[in-house]
Design a protein around this motif. Structure first.
Motif, PDB file in Angstrom:
ATOM      1  N   MET A 148       0.826  -1.212   0.000  1.00 31.67           N
ATOM      2  CA  MET A 148       0.000   0.000   0.000  1.00 31.67           C
ATOM      3  C   MET A 148       0.858   1.259   0.000  1.00 31.67           C
ATOM      4  O   MET A 148       0.533   2.247  -0.654  1.00 31.67           O
ATOM      5  CB  MET A 148      -0.926  -0.007   1.215  1.00 31.67           C
ATOM      6  CG  MET A 148      -2.012  -1.069   1.159  1.00 31.67           C
ATOM      7  SD  MET A 148      -3.016  -1.114   2.664  1.00 31.67           S
ATOM      8  CE  MET A 148      -3.771   0.509   2.602  1.00 31.67           C
ATOM      9  N   VAL A 149       2.004   1.190   0.730  1.00 28.75           N
ATOM     10  CA  VAL A 149       2.910   2.342   0.742  1.00 28.75           C
ATOM     11  C   VAL A 149       3.480   2.582  -0.651  1.00 28.75           C
ATOM     12  O   VAL A 149       3.564   3.722  -1.126  1.00 28.75           O
ATOM     13  CB  VAL A 149       4.045   2.111   1.770  1.00 28.75           C
ATOM     14  CG1 VAL A 149       5.145   3.150   1.587  1.00 28.75           C
ATOM     15  CG2 VAL A 149       3.497   2.180   3.186  1.00 28.75           C
ATOM     16  N   GLU A 151       2.106   1.661  -3.509  1.00 32.56           N
ATOM     17  CA  GLU A 151       1.036   2.172  -4.367  1.00 32.56           C
ATOM     18  C   GLU A 151       0.763   3.642  -4.079  1.00 32.56           C
ATOM     19  O   GLU A 151       0.551   4.437  -5.000  1.00 32.56           O
ATOM     20  CB  GLU A 151      -0.228   1.342  -4.151  1.00 32.56           C
ATOM     21  CG  GLU A 151      -0.114  -0.092  -4.659  1.00 32.56           C
ATOM     22  CD  GLU A 151      -1.336  -0.928  -4.317  1.00 32.56           C
ATOM     23  OE1 GLU A 151      -2.224  -0.409  -3.605  1.00 32.56           O
ATOM     24  OE2 GLU A 151      -1.413  -2.086  -4.776  1.00 32.56           O
ATOM     25  N   SER A 152       0.785   4.003  -2.798  1.00 26.87           N
ATOM     26  CA  SER A 152       0.567   5.412  -2.436  1.00 26.87           C
ATOM     27  C   SER A 152       1.684   6.288  -2.968  1.00 26.87           C
ATOM     28  O   SER A 152       1.450   7.402  -3.444  1.00 26.87           O
ATOM     29  CB  SER A 152       0.468   5.551  -0.909  1.00 26.87           C
ATOM     30  OG  SER A 152      -0.605   4.790  -0.392  1.00 26.87           O
ATOM     31  N   GLU A 153       2.920   5.754  -2.892  1.00 25.87           N
ATOM     32  CA  GLU A 153       4.056   6.518  -3.406  1.00 25.87           C
ATOM     33  C   GLU A 153       3.931   6.720  -4.912  1.00 25.87           C
ATOM     34  O   GLU A 153       4.176   7.817  -5.421  1.00 25.87           O
ATOM     35  CB  GLU A 153       5.357   5.784  -3.074  1.00 25.87           C
ATOM     36  CG  GLU A 153       6.607   6.530  -3.527  1.00 25.87           C
ATOM     37  CD  GLU A 153       7.880   5.775  -3.196  1.00 25.87           C
ATOM     38  OE1 GLU A 153       8.967   6.305  -3.458  1.00 25.87           O
ATOM     39  OE2 GLU A 153       7.770   4.644  -2.681  1.00 25.87           O
ATOM     40  N   GLU A 154       3.506   5.648  -5.621  1.00 23.82           N
ATOM     41  CA  GLU A 154       3.336   5.766  -7.071  1.00 23.82           C
ATOM     42  C   GLU A 154       2.236   6.764  -7.404  1.00 23.82           C
ATOM     43  O   GLU A 154       2.377   7.599  -8.312  1.00 23.82           O
ATOM     44  CB  GLU A 154       3.005   4.391  -7.658  1.00 23.82           C
ATOM     45  CG  GLU A 154       2.888   4.390  -9.177  1.00 23.82           C
ATOM     46  CD  GLU A 154       2.584   3.007  -9.727  1.00 23.82           C
ATOM     47  OE1 GLU A 154       2.434   2.881 -10.955  1.00 23.82           O
ATOM     48  OE2 GLU A 154       2.505   2.060  -8.917  1.00 23.82           O
ATOM     49  N   THR A 155       1.116   6.671  -6.656  1.00 26.68           N
ATOM     50  CA  THR A 155       0.026   7.626  -6.871  1.00 26.68           C
ATOM     51  C   THR A 155       0.485   9.050  -6.602  1.00 26.68           C
ATOM     52  O   THR A 155       0.162   9.985  -7.352  1.00 26.68           O
ATOM     53  CB  THR A 155      -1.161   7.280  -5.954  1.00 26.68           C
ATOM     54  OG1 THR A 155      -1.580   5.939  -6.208  1.00 26.68           O
ATOM     55  CG2 THR A 155      -2.326   8.222  -6.206  1.00 26.68           C
ATOM     56  N   GLY A 156       1.263   9.219  -5.502  1.00 25.55           N
ATOM     57  CA  GLY A 156       1.780  10.547  -5.187  1.00 25.55           C
ATOM     58  C   GLY A 156       2.700  11.084  -6.282  1.00 25.55           C
ATOM     59  O   GLY A 156       2.633  12.267  -6.639  1.00 25.55           O
ATOM     60  N   ASN A 157       3.550  10.193  -6.826  1.00 26.85           N
ATOM     61  CA  ASN A 157       4.428  10.616  -7.916  1.00 26.85           C
ATOM     62  C   ASN A 157       3.637  11.025  -9.140  1.00 26.85           C
ATOM     63  O   ASN A 157       3.978  12.009  -9.822  1.00 26.85           O
ATOM     64  CB  ASN A 157       5.403   9.495  -8.267  1.00 26.85           C
ATOM     65  CG  ASN A 157       6.448   9.260  -7.186  1.00 26.85           C
ATOM     66  OD1 ASN A 157       6.787  10.177  -6.437  1.00 26.85           O
ATOM     67  ND2 ASN A 157       6.954   8.045  -7.082  1.00 26.85           N
TER      68      ASN A 157
END
Length: 229
Positions: A148-149, A151-157
């Motif tokens: 999840m971290v 995926e969140s990092e990818e979404t944030g990028n």
């Protein structure tokens, strides 16, 4: 928040029990049994402190207001089961490590063989299986959390990339607006200059017309005056 604290205590207790179980099996073959005993006793002390913290959390007046009687009884049952589990592990620790014959030769190749059908060992098997399941569950939770971290990092990028692209578009649009504004200013000055020149031309033309009319009137006056004389 209180449930999260208790779940954290449960995870810590599961890890400690699994560590104790593993070290009991290893210590039976260890040549440095004294050091192993001290390490395991420290783990027992840590486990007891976790149980005490859980009891304090469950019995805390402020926390109890946020918890139903059914939840309170559930956690008290869990604490009692932890105490029984820890007591069982301590008995196994006494049987396999503390009470071993100290005169056993260090060259003897001794290996603990647990028999699941043995009443003394079956409970330890159950504990090991339970602790292993708890560890596997925590590992899965950690893996899911890590995923999840990521995926969140990818979404944030992706969001940052979109925002950066939008910023560039806004910067270009602002530059175009400034350019248009400058062009409008120049056009306004040009129009003002043309308007002044047109007004000047009109005034000059009006003056010439007035001059011609006056000239014609003067000539006609001279002609008439000459005929009358």
């Amino acid at each position: 928040m209180t449930s999260d604290i208790l779940r954290n205590y449960e995870q810590q207790f599961g890890v400690l029990c699994a560590d104790i179980t593993n070290k009991i099996s290893i210590s039976a073959n260890s040549s440095d049994r004294k050091s192993s005993i001290a390490t395991i006793e420290g783990l027992f002390q840590d486990a007891l402190e976790i149980i005490e913290q859980m009891e304090l959390e469950v019995m805390d007046a402020n926390s109890s207001k946020k918890r139903t009687q059914e939840q309170k009884e559930k956690y008290l049952n869990i604490i009692n089961s932890y105490k029984a589990e820890l007591s069982l592990l301590e008995k196994e620790f006494d049987r396999q490590v503390r009470n071993k014959n100290s005169s056993m030769s260090s060259n003897t190749n001794f290996e603990i063989q647990l028999n699941e059908n043995n009443p003394e060992d079956s409970e330890l098997f159950d504990l090991k299986r339970k602790n292993t399941e708890s560890l596997n569950k925590m590992n899965r939770n950690l893996e899911n959390g890590y995923r999840m971290v990521l995926e969140s990092e990818e979404t944030g990028n992706n969001i940052l990339s979109d925002l950066f692209g939008q910023r560039e578009q806004m910067t270009r649009a602002r530059d175009r607006l400034r350019e248009v504004n400058n062009n409008l200013g120049k056009s306004s000055r040009v129009v003002g200059t043309m308007t002044r020149k047109a007004l000047q031309n009109k005034l000059i033309l009006f003056g010439m017309i007035v001059f011609l009319i006056l000239t014609i009137v003067f000539v006609i006056y001279l002609v008439i005056k000459k005929k009358m004389s």
